[in-house]
Design a protein around this motif. Structure first.
Motif, mmCIF file in Angstrom:
data_model
loop_
_atom_site.group_PDB
_atom_site.id
_atom_site.type_symbol
_atom_site.label_atom_id
_atom_site.label_comp_id
_atom_site.label_asym_id
_atom_site.label_seq_id
_atom_site.Cartn_x
_atom_site.Cartn_y
_atom_site.Cartn_z
ATOM 1 N N ASP A 7 -16.008 19.628 42.511
ATOM 2 C CA ASP A 7 -14.811 20.199 41.920
ATOM 3 C C ASP A 7 -14.887 20.104 40.404
ATOM 4 N N PRO A 8 -14.244 21.007 39.683
ATOM 5 C CA PRO A 8 -14.404 21.075 38.213
ATOM 6 C C PRO A 8 -14.170 19.772 37.475
ATOM 7 N N ALA A 9 -13.165 18.998 37.884
ATOM 8 C CA ALA A 9 -12.851 17.764 37.157
ATOM 9 C C ALA A 9 -13.680 16.584 37.628
ATOM 10 N N SER A 10 -14.563 16.792 38.630
ATOM 11 C CA SER A 10 -15.372 15.715 39.174
ATOM 12 C C SER A 10 -16.450 15.299 38.202
ATOM 13 N N ALA A 36 0.917 15.457 52.528
ATOM 14 C CA ALA A 36 0.023 16.400 51.879
ATOM 15 C C ALA A 36 -1.346 15.778 51.681
ATOM 16 N N GLN A 37 -2.376 16.661 51.673
ATOM 17 C CA GLN A 37 -3.731 16.166 51.465
ATOM 18 C C GLN A 37 -3.808 15.428 50.137
ATOM 19 N N GLY A 38 -4.435 14.247 50.170
ATOM 20 C CA GLY A 38 -4.570 13.429 48.977
ATOM 21 C C GLY A 38 -3.571 12.290 48.930
ATOM 22 N N ASP A 39 -2.453 12.419 49.680
ATOM 23 C CA ASP A 39 -1.500 11.316 49.744
ATOM 24 C C ASP A 39 -2.034 10.254 50.671
ATOM 25 N N THR A 40 -2.066 9.014 50.252
ATOM 26 C CA THR A 40 -2.642 7.949 51.062
ATOM 27 C C THR A 40 -1.798 6.701 51.005
ATOM 28 N N THR A 41 -1.890 5.930 52.070
ATOM 29 C CA THR A 41 -1.348 4.574 52.079
ATOM 30 C C THR A 41 -2.399 3.686 52.660
ATOM 31 N N ASP A 42 -2.415 2.438 52.263
ATOM 32 C CA ASP A 42 -3.488 1.572 52.723
ATOM 33 C C ASP A 42 -3.022 0.133 52.759
ATOM 34 N N THR A 43 -3.216 -0.508 53.878
ATOM 35 C CA THR A 43 -2.887 -1.931 53.982
ATOM 36 C C THR A 43 -4.091 -2.740 54.431
ATOM 37 N N GLY A 70 -8.820 5.069 51.324
ATOM 38 C CA GLY A 70 -7.607 5.689 50.824
ATOM 39 C C GLY A 70 -7.694 6.047 49.359
ATOM 40 N N MET A 71 -8.912 6.344 48.882
ATOM 41 C CA MET A 71 -9.128 6.633 47.469
ATOM 42 C C MET A 71 -9.600 8.075 47.315
ATOM 43 N N THR A 72 -8.687 9.002 47.557
ATOM 44 C CA THR A 72 -9.025 10.420 47.483
ATOM 45 C C THR A 72 -8.325 11.117 46.319
ATOM 46 N N ASP A 73 -7.840 10.355 45.351
ATOM 47 C CA ASP A 73 -7.249 10.963 44.165
ATOM 48 C C ASP A 73 -8.320 11.554 43.256
ATOM 49 N N THR A 74 -9.517 10.981 43.297
ATOM 50 C CA THR A 74 -10.624 11.521 42.521
ATOM 51 C C THR A 74 -10.994 12.899 43.051
ATOM 52 N N PRO A 75 -11.210 13.889 42.176
ATOM 53 C CA PRO A 75 -11.591 15.218 42.656
ATOM 54 C C PRO A 75 -12.816 15.152 43.567
ATOM 55 N N ALA A 76 -12.851 16.057 44.533
ATOM 56 C CA ALA A 76 -13.970 16.085 45.469
ATOM 57 C C ALA A 76 -15.271 16.408 44.742
ATOM 58 N N MET A 102 -24.779 6.635 38.880
ATOM 59 C CA MET A 102 -24.908 7.665 37.852
ATOM 60 C C MET A 102 -23.962 8.848 38.053
ATOM 61 N N PHE A 103 -23.674 9.195 39.319
ATOM 62 C CA PHE A 103 -22.958 10.437 39.581
ATOM 63 C C PHE A 103 -21.567 10.289 40.205
ATOM 64 N N ARG A 104 -21.349 9.214 40.986
ATOM 65 C CA ARG A 104 -20.087 9.125 41.733
ATOM 66 C C ARG A 104 -19.653 7.669 41.862
ATOM 67 N N PRO A 105 -19.292 7.018 40.758
ATOM 68 C CA PRO A 105 -18.898 5.607 40.811
ATOM 69 C C PRO A 105 -17.731 5.333 41.752
ATOM 70 N N SER A 106 -16.894 6.344 42.009
ATOM 71 C CA SER A 106 -15.743 6.139 42.890
ATOM 72 C C SER A 106 -16.173 5.657 44.278
ATOM 73 N N ILE A 107 -17.368 6.032 44.706
ATOM 74 C CA ILE A 107 -17.871 5.564 45.999
ATOM 75 C C ILE A 107 -18.107 4.060 45.956
ATOM 76 N N GLY A 108 -18.628 3.578 44.849
ATOM 77 C CA GLY A 108 -18.845 2.148 44.696
ATOM 78 C C GLY A 108 -17.546 1.371 44.720
#
Length: 276
Positions: free
Chosen positions: A266-269, A2-9, A257-263, A32-38
């Motif tokens: 999206d409302p919760a972003s 499913a979209q959002g499920d990830t594995t990473d090695t 592989g870090m797509t758990d954060t809302p896009a 300021m806006f999207r620390p998940s990218i960092g």
């Protein structure tokens, strides 16, 4: 999967002779806006064998002032960046725009100052956009992660035209299991953001991003990717206002592989596209 499920090695790469010391230039927008990218960028660099530092003294790259013709303040900002990243092997940014500013424009800013000119040229030669650094410098061939989705990709102007970032993100995305890339017909056409351009010429900017959003939707892709947050914010905002369901993410989030954060948008972003 499913979209959002990830594995990473971790990335597969030709290991360098020693662990390179990389200074992560986070960028203002990411901070300021999207620390998940960092955090995604940090993970990709560490998985590739780099020792990463994030200088607390870093600020803006100076591009807004530079594009507005304020060279005096740009020089002050640039000097602080040069000081902050002294002593690293490379400077890497998840942004072709900021990397392009440092690499292409810092030397010209200090052309009349011999001592600073040498330092500006030194940092310029060591500065890279993230995907370019992974592919062109570290020799990363793929990242072992999975994401069951369809994507399309927008080439941001500065990364494409100043740094020749085009094939590198596509090469890495090709190794993501379950991911299918549909090319965007106008991938190389500006989204209309352009930093201060969208403020100075809002009607032109809006027409450009409207055209871009319509092309994105027409691809049928579930997710839009790009390498610059400014472009992503602009396109996410327009897609939301048009009522499109397209998800918007930075390419680093998918590769890490870090797509758990809302896009984005999206409302919760942490970023709401409705605000733009």
């Amino acid at each position: 999967m499913a979209q959002g499920d990830t594995t990473d090695t971790g990335p597969q790469s030709a290991a360098p002779a020693r662990s390179p010391k990389v200074g992560l230039f986070v960028t203002c927008l990411v901070d300021m806006f999207r620390p998940s990218i960092g955090f995604a960028t940090l993970k990709l660099l560490e998985d590739a064998g780099c020792t990463v530092i994030v200088p607390a003294e870093q600020t803006c790259c100076g591009q807004p002032a530079f594009n507005s013709g304020d060279n005096k303040d740009t020089r002050a900002v640039a000097a602080q960046v040069i000081d902050a990243f002294e002593g690293v092997d490379y400077v890497v940014a998840p942004s072709g725009s900021c990397a392009g500013m440092i690499r292409e424009h810092y030397p010209e800013l200090f052309a009349d100052d011999p001592s600073m000119a040498q330092r500006a040229q030194h940092i310029a030669k060591r500065t890279y956009e993230l995907t370019s650094f992974l592919v062109d410098v570290l020799g990363v061939t793929r990242v072992d992660t999975s994401l069951d989705t369809t994507v399309t990709y927008h080439d941001s102007c500065s990364g494409l035209r100043e740094l020749e970032v085009k094939a590198q993100p596509r090469r890495l995305l090709a190794g993501v299991k379950g991911l299918s890339l549909t090319e965007l017909p106008g991938a190389e056409v500006c989204c209309g953001f352009g930093g201060t351009f969208c403020v100075k010429y809002p009607e032109i900017s809006d027409k450009m991003v409207t055209n871009k959003a319509e092309e994105i939707v027409a691809t049928g892709a579930e997710t839009l990717l790009a390498g610059d947050l400014g472009c992503l914010l602009n396109m996410a905002g327009k897609l939301k206002r048009l009522g499109a369901s397209t998800k918007v993410r930075h390419v680093a989030e998918v590769l890490a592989g870090m797509t758990d954060t809302p896009a984005i948008g999206d409302p919760a972003s942490s970023v709401s596209g409705e605000e733009r």
